[in-house]
Design an enzyme around this catalytic site. Structure first.
Site, PDB file in Angstrom:
ATOM      1  N   HIS A 167     -19.533   9.642 -25.953  1.00  0.00           N
ATOM      2  CA  HIS A 167     -18.800  10.849 -25.585  1.00  0.00           C
ATOM      3  C   HIS A 167     -17.543  10.477 -24.799  1.00  0.00           C
ATOM      4  O   HIS A 167     -17.530   9.512 -24.034  1.00  0.00           O
ATOM      5  CB  HIS A 167     -19.672  11.761 -24.733  1.00  0.00           C
ATOM      6  CG  HIS A 167     -20.859  12.302 -25.449  1.00  0.00           C
ATOM      7  ND1 HIS A 167     -20.776  13.354 -26.335  1.00  0.00           N
ATOM      8  CD2 HIS A 167     -22.163  11.922 -25.444  1.00  0.00           C
ATOM      9  CE1 HIS A 167     -21.974  13.615 -26.832  1.00  0.00           C
ATOM     10  NE2 HIS A 167     -22.835  12.768 -26.308  1.00  0.00           N
ATOM     11  N   CYS A 209     -14.693  11.811 -28.389  1.00  0.00           N
ATOM     12  CA  CYS A 209     -13.820  12.987 -28.367  1.00  0.00           C
ATOM     13  C   CYS A 209     -12.565  12.685 -27.567  1.00  0.00           C
ATOM     14  O   CYS A 209     -12.612  11.953 -26.570  1.00  0.00           O
ATOM     15  CB  CYS A 209     -14.547  14.169 -27.733  1.00  0.00           C
ATOM     16  SG  CYS A 209     -15.974  14.760 -28.657  1.00  0.00           S
TER      17      CYS A 209
END
Length: 465
Positions: A167, A209
């Site tokens: 992430h 991301c």
């Protein structure tokens, strides 16, 4: 005739002499790049290939990140890299997890082969920290805490491949334990590596991301580094090979996403090709085409992308799989936003627990996830409203700086704002990481720590949730 012949014989001599008289670092680099571009072996044989592979998450709901890293290891190993030159960071809580239906085995695609077997356990559990990663990259054994003690012992003739999967958000990436990796800190480490001549050239692949924000406006073109990212500075990357939310229409026994779209794209491309015949640029274009839900980006010295993959990923040129790429690319497998992939797992747990003693607990875990997301959405919007007024909330949450600028000017401000929020409002979590863009924008707008703290206390009543 003699004059022409003599001139023809002297031209190579003069060119070679000029090359030798040029500054050593520049002549060496350009010459090596030329040989690398041509796919020759003369220069590659002089340098050692090194790799650092990092899975930045833990928990079975994040199965895919460790699966990605294990798969990457298998590709490098099959193509000739030695274990002593591959350094792996993974929490290692997936293979024997109670939710794993095939204990001791990790796969990276449906019905795939085991990618866990043989993977070095260099930095696992509490040793999977950003501090240890930095120490590994610069080769500082004294700064390590736990782990195998393996570090990059690379030198000025060597090639380094760095791959990260997990992430991320505006300006940072997660690690399983301790502090996050902030873009400015990573850049300091890369510059230290460059100054210490820890590599001839380096390639970086980042699955996260907003992964472009780790490099945008920060990575110079003159450091001998070529990088690609799964997404630009403002969008999510995607989990892949995901089951459906309901077990009724999708009987997948894993109940979690098995890979990530960008990562699967570059690794299955590597599986399907001779690494000695495909260039980094060709792979970038292939991955960009297949990763059709986000914008795959490239940064740094793009001239290095003309090198063949075997320059960094192993010179044995051995295929790991023989599945045609067009077959892989036409897969109907489900992709899910990275920050929503955990909900796939928790929803399927609820479905599977129906009618059993585990039903209440499964529903509780799902409800906690949804409640925490609502708290994050509400508290961040209240903080922005307190500081800028309701009419500015949307722009503060979404404003993106031009492509030649880093996402924030004052990195200490961004770190302080993240800590301040978490102190008063609770952990950001993978879902909440999306709001670091708002915090970066607050810093760029001149908000100071006292105002941020007051707004956080007001939004969260001074209690971490």
């Amino acid at each position: 005739m003699m004059t022409t012949s003599l001139y023809g014989s002297l031209v190579p001599f003069f060119l070679l002499t000029a090359l030798m008289m040029a500054p050593v670092s520049e002549s060496r680099k350009s010459f090596r790049e030329i040989v690398s571009i041509s796919g020759g072996d003369r220069v590659e044989s002089e340098g050692t290939q090194w790799a650092v592979l990092v899975a930045g998450s833990n928990g079975y709901e994040n199965y895919r990140h460790q699966a990605d890293v294990c798969h990457a290891y298998q590709i490098l190993k099959a193509n000739g890299l030695k274990d002593e030159n591959i350094i792996v960071f993974m929490y290692d809580d997936i293979a024997n997890n109670e939710n794993n239906p095939t204990k001791g085995i990790i796969i990276n695609k449906p019905d795939g082969h085991d990618v866990y077997n043989g993977v070095p356990k260099d930095y696992t559990g509490d040793a999977t920290t950003a501090a240890n990663l930095y120490a590994v990259l610069v080769g500082n054994k004294a700064a390590l805490s736990g782990g195998s003690g393996k570090v990059l012992n690379s030198g000025p003739n060597d090639y380094v491949f760095f791959y990260y999967a997990d992430h991320g958000s505006t300006g940072l990436m997660s690690m399983p334990v301790g502090d996050d990796i902030y873009a400015n800190d990573l850049m300091k480490v890369l510059k230290q590596m460059h100054q210490a001549k820890k590599y001839l050239n380096m390639v970086i692949y980042i699955e996260a991301c907003e992964s472009g924000s780790m490099l945008q406006g920060l990575l110079p073109k003159d450091m001998g580094i070529y990088a690609t990212t799964a997404a630009n500075t403002e969008e999510s990357s995607y989990a892949y090979y995901c089951p459906g939310d309901s077990t009724d229409d999708d009987p997948s026994k894993y109940d979690t996403c098995l890979g990530d779209l960008y990562s699967i794209a570059w690794m299955e491309d590597s599986d399907a090709h001779d690494l000695g015949k495909e260039t980094l640029q060709k792979q970038y274009l292939t991955v960009k085409k297949r990763t059709n839900l986000s914008h795959v980006m490239q940064y740094g010295n793009t001239a290095l992308s003309k090198a063949v993959l075997s320059t960094y990923m192993g010179r044995r040129s051995k295929k790991v799989a023989s599945i045609p790429l067009d077959e892989l690319s036409s897969s109907n497998s489900r992709a899910v936003l990275q920050r929503d992939a955990d909900l796939v797992f928790f929803r399927r747990q609820v479905q599977k627990a129906k009618g059993s003693t585990k039903s209440v607990e499964a529903q509780k875990r799902l409800d906690e996830q949804i409640t925490h997301r609502s708290h994050l959405d509400r508290s961040i919007k209240q903080i922005v409203n307190h500081l800028f007024g309701g009419s500015n909330v949307a722009s503060m949450l979404t404003t993106v700086r031009p492509g030649d600028q880093p996402v924030v000017d004052d990195w200490d401000c961004l770190k302080t704002f993240v800590r301040t929020y978490e102190q008063h409002c609770g952990r950001l979590s993978e879902y909440g990481m999306q709001y670091t863009r708002a915090m970066a924008n607050m810093c760029n707008a001149g908000v100071d720590k006292d105002r941020m703290e007051a707004a956080s206390i007001q939004a969260c009543s001074g209690k971490a949730k």
